[in-house]
Design a protein around this motif. Sequence first.
Motif, mmCIF file in Angstrom:
data_model
loop_
_atom_site.group_PDB
_atom_site.id
_atom_site.type_symbol
_atom_site.label_atom_id
_atom_site.label_comp_id
_atom_site.label_asym_id
_atom_site.label_seq_id
_atom_site.Cartn_x
_atom_site.Cartn_y
_atom_site.Cartn_z
ATOM 1 N N ALA A 77 0.837 -1.200 0.000
ATOM 2 C CA ALA A 77 0.000 0.000 0.000
ATOM 3 C C ALA A 77 0.868 1.244 0.000
ATOM 4 C CB ALA A 77 -0.922 0.002 1.204
ATOM 5 N N VAL A 78 1.910 1.226 0.816
ATOM 6 C CA VAL A 78 2.884 2.314 0.824
ATOM 7 C C VAL A 78 4.240 1.654 0.682
ATOM 8 C CG1 VAL A 78 3.814 4.263 2.077
ATOM 9 C CG2 VAL A 78 1.416 3.688 2.345
ATOM 10 N N ASP A 79 5.030 2.116 -0.293
ATOM 11 C CA ASP A 79 6.234 1.369 -0.624
ATOM 12 C C ASP A 79 7.431 2.314 -0.741
ATOM 13 O OD1 ASP A 79 7.632 -0.884 -1.180
ATOM 14 O OD2 ASP A 79 7.169 -0.876 -3.326
ATOM 15 N N GLY A 80 7.950 2.687 0.416
ATOM 16 C CA GLY A 80 9.152 3.511 0.398
ATOM 17 C C GLY A 80 8.871 4.973 0.142
ATOM 18 N N VAL A 81 8.286 5.627 1.144
ATOM 19 C CA VAL A 81 7.949 7.037 0.992
ATOM 20 C C VAL A 81 8.832 7.874 1.915
ATOM 21 C CG1 VAL A 81 6.165 8.701 1.604
ATOM 22 C CG2 VAL A 81 5.596 6.767 0.151
ATOM 23 N N ASN A 82 9.409 8.920 1.367
ATOM 24 C CA ASN A 82 10.254 9.830 2.147
ATOM 25 C C ASN A 82 9.700 11.245 2.050
ATOM 26 O OD1 ASN A 82 12.816 8.339 2.939
ATOM 27 N ND2 ASN A 82 12.552 7.801 0.784
ATOM 28 N N PHE A 83 9.556 11.910 3.160
ATOM 29 C CA PHE A 83 9.283 13.348 3.093
ATOM 30 C C PHE A 83 9.467 13.977 4.463
ATOM 31 C CE2 PHE A 83 5.121 11.476 3.997
ATOM 32 C CZ PHE A 83 4.604 12.294 4.975
ATOM 33 N N SER A 84 9.501 15.274 4.480
ATOM 34 C CA SER A 84 9.564 15.970 5.761
ATOM 35 C C SER A 84 8.730 17.235 5.657
ATOM 36 C CB SER A 84 11.008 16.299 6.127
ATOM 37 O OG SER A 84 11.544 17.154 5.156
ATOM 38 N N ILE A 85 8.144 17.616 6.777
ATOM 39 C CA ILE A 85 7.297 18.804 6.795
ATOM 40 C C ILE A 85 7.865 19.790 7.806
ATOM 41 C CG2 ILE A 85 4.951 19.655 7.018
ATOM 42 C CD1 ILE A 85 3.962 16.824 6.832
ATOM 43 N N GLU A 86 7.960 21.046 7.386
ATOM 44 C CA GLU A 86 8.423 22.094 8.289
ATOM 45 C C GLU A 86 7.257 22.613 9.117
ATOM 46 O OE1 GLU A 86 11.621 23.035 8.444
ATOM 47 O OE2 GLU A 86 12.188 21.657 6.835
ATOM 48 N N GLN A 87 7.589 23.071 10.288
ATOM 49 C CA GLN A 87 6.601 23.682 11.174
ATOM 50 C C GLN A 87 5.828 24.794 10.463
ATOM 51 O OE1 GLN A 87 6.417 23.434 14.942
ATOM 52 N NE2 GLN A 87 4.570 24.650 14.568
ATOM 53 N N GLY A 88 4.510 24.761 10.573
ATOM 54 C CA GLY A 88 3.686 25.833 10.031
ATOM 55 C C GLY A 88 3.350 25.717 8.552
ATOM 56 N N LYS A 89 3.895 24.676 7.900
ATOM 57 C CA LYS A 89 3.642 24.524 6.465
ATOM 58 C C LYS A 89 2.487 23.531 6.233
ATOM 59 C CE LYS A 89 7.297 26.733 4.767
ATOM 60 N NZ LYS A 89 7.146 28.107 4.398
ATOM 61 N N THR A 90 2.022 23.515 4.996
ATOM 62 C CA THR A 90 1.033 22.517 4.613
ATOM 63 C C THR A 90 1.620 21.650 3.517
ATOM 64 O OG1 THR A 90 -0.726 24.076 5.089
ATOM 65 C CG2 THR A 90 -1.303 22.180 3.750
ATOM 66 N N TYR A 91 1.628 20.370 3.772
ATOM 67 C CA TYR A 91 2.205 19.423 2.817
ATOM 68 C C TYR A 91 1.077 18.636 2.189
ATOM 69 C CZ TYR A 91 5.489 15.912 1.037
ATOM 70 O OH TYR A 91 6.224 15.081 0.247
ATOM 71 N N GLY A 92 0.985 18.686 0.876
ATOM 72 C CA GLY A 92 -0.119 18.003 0.209
ATOM 73 C C GLY A 92 0.295 16.657 -0.344
ATOM 74 N N LEU A 93 -0.569 15.672 -0.115
ATOM 75 C CA LEU A 93 -0.311 14.335 -0.636
ATOM 76 C C LEU A 93 -1.442 14.026 -1.616
ATOM 77 C CD1 LEU A 93 1.978 12.472 0.102
ATOM 78 C CD2 LEU A 93 0.558 11.468 1.865
ATOM 79 N N VAL A 94 -1.084 13.882 -2.886
ATOM 80 C CA VAL A 94 -2.114 13.727 -3.912
ATOM 81 C C VAL A 94 -1.962 12.379 -4.593
ATOM 82 C CG1 VAL A 94 -3.168 14.811 -5.922
ATOM 83 C CG2 VAL A 94 -1.871 16.183 -4.322
ATOM 84 N N GLY A 95 -3.072 11.814 -4.986
ATOM 85 C CA GLY A 95 -3.010 10.558 -5.727
ATOM 86 C C GLY A 95 -4.406 10.054 -5.996
ATOM 87 N N GLU A 96 -4.498 9.106 -6.925
ATOM 88 C CA GLU A 96 -5.811 8.528 -7.198
ATOM 89 C C GLU A 96 -6.197 7.610 -6.036
ATOM 90 O OE1 GLU A 96 -4.338 6.888 -10.882
ATOM 91 O OE2 GLU A 96 -4.476 4.884 -10.041
ATOM 92 N N SER A 97 -7.446 7.127 -6.044
ATOM 93 C CA SER A 97 -7.842 6.272 -4.928
ATOM 94 C C SER A 97 -7.061 4.965 -5.006
ATOM 95 C CB SER A 97 -9.345 6.012 -4.958
ATOM 96 O OG SER A 97 -9.762 5.687 -6.244
ATOM 97 N N GLY A 98 -6.643 4.491 -3.851
ATOM 98 C CA GLY A 98 -5.848 3.280 -3.792
ATOM 99 C C GLY A 98 -4.365 3.525 -3.973
#
Lengths: 301, 310
Positions: free
Chosen positions: B29-50
């Motif tokens: 379902a999730v296969d090796g995801v890397n990211f980081s979010i800074e304080q106060g920011k909005t991080y968007g995760l987009v994708g089709e269903s599934g």
Amino acid sequence: MEAKDMNVDSQVLKSESPSGLRILWRELVKDKLALFSLIFLILITAFVFGISWILNQDEIVRVDLFAINEPPSDEFILGTDYGGRDVFGQLIIGTRNSLTIGFLVTLFSGIIGIVFGVVSGYFGGHIDNIMMRILDFFFILPFIMLVIVFVSLVPSYNTFTFSLIMTLFSWMGIARLIRSKALQEKELDYAKASKTLGSSDISIIFKQVLPNITSLIIVTMTLNLAANIGLESGLSFLGFGLPENTPSLGTLLSYATNPQTLEHRWWIWMPAALLILLLMLAVRNVGEALRRATDARQRRG
Amino acid sequence: MALLEVRDLKVHFPIKGGILNRTVGHIKAVDGVNFSIEQGKTYGLVGESGSGKSTTGKAIIGLEQITEGQVIFNGEDITSIKNKTKDIRKDIQMIFQDPYSSLNPRKRVLDIIAEPLRNYEKLTKNEEKQRVYELLELVGLTPESIWKFPHQFSGGQRQRIGVARAIALKPKLIIADEPVSALDVSVQAQVLNFMQDIQKELGLTYLFISHDLGVVKHMCDEIAIMYRGRYVEQGTKDDIFENPQHIYTKRLIAAIPDVNPRNRDKHYVFRQEVKKEYEQAYDEYFDAEGLAFGLKDISDTHRVALPERG
């Protein structure tokens, strides 16, 4: 703020929602037969518990050889049995005992079944698997035979211990039902939300999930009550229920195994038979109305 | 330092099969995801269903078991559910997708919003009520709502109750799992703007999960595109919308409808071109299993799953 508080509090009554209990009640009022049954049940219960408060059980079950098998008269409203015991008194006390056992068994098996089912369903996975196999084991045990064995083993028992014995083998149905419902409920977002909000599993089970299955519980327990009253009468009828010095509806009915009594002394068994029939029918009517209320498509109210 | 850092996150679900109910495979379902979010920011995760975007969010907050990888929040490793101590749970909250099932139908608004308060803060009945009033005011609901049940509200209002519950503990990070996709378009904007307002007011950080590119463009500073459990492209809002590199991203962006009806024909031609390019280059951009390749840096902020060339 205080004034605002008061203001808001006073609106509680106005903004009452059609909660589960309210829907159940509305359905009961709409279904006249069920309402009538409920009133009948309440009256009978109040009557037998009230009268038996005054009656002396020892006096009623005392054998009086000078008044054997007397037909109904002024002295004995419903005559006497082969031991000269007052049938009317036995009927009152018997109904009380039967109802008590019915209520106790329903209550105990309800509590065990609900806790078992909701825990099993909520945790799922291996816990559910193990708990369900335990339940299956209890399910395949021959219920009547085991109760008979237990009754013969336990030297002295009364309504309470007899209820416990019956409870031991009658909690599985409700447990299975509640489990299936809990399996559904825990997948809903509100249960997950509670988890992210820091609630413990125990508090999610009992404070969040359980209130959502109350109507199911009420319905099942009502229908179980009818079954349990019938079961107790059946066992007593077979002679494996309560002993003769603790009358129940079943013991009165078992006098009818004597062909003489069956044919010529209707006053001994007929009232008990009618009462069993009426009680079970009444409880069932109420239960069916409640069951209908939980399904919006079948509702009348 | 980043508030939330996710390293090589993997969530695999076993497929049971055979006579002995053994694990015969995994759904990645999730296969090796890397990211980081800074304080106060909005991080968007987009994708089709599934595509695994919701699962990513749920794994971070602890509703799904993490198979592999690390989640670091505020410098602390919270990968395993055991490490999600009460204090950390308090700092991460979630807004759920469905405002209908995420509020317990048997509870009054007071009990719903006060639930986190009861778990973490010892307040008297009056203080608690006071706090709930404040939260209701913050999300724009009337004080009388406190005694009502969820079904007495509209979808938008219910989502506001969900938001009020999520911000009751003053969390640092809010995972918003498609918070507006169950709402009417007219109400969506209302809830989104309101979310931005409280972000400024309370200094919140959002992990914003959505399939709606328009909404994401409106809300997010950084965006990642997911496809079948892997990242396809990651970058700032401008990187993604102005300079998409991956054919999947290009096609997604081409699918955003144009408001101007005069451009309809031009837009249609453009979409057809992108579609053609997508179909032709599909084998090049995805491996034999149809999965995206590893990410490559294009600029400081922009990373794309480009095929190995040469």
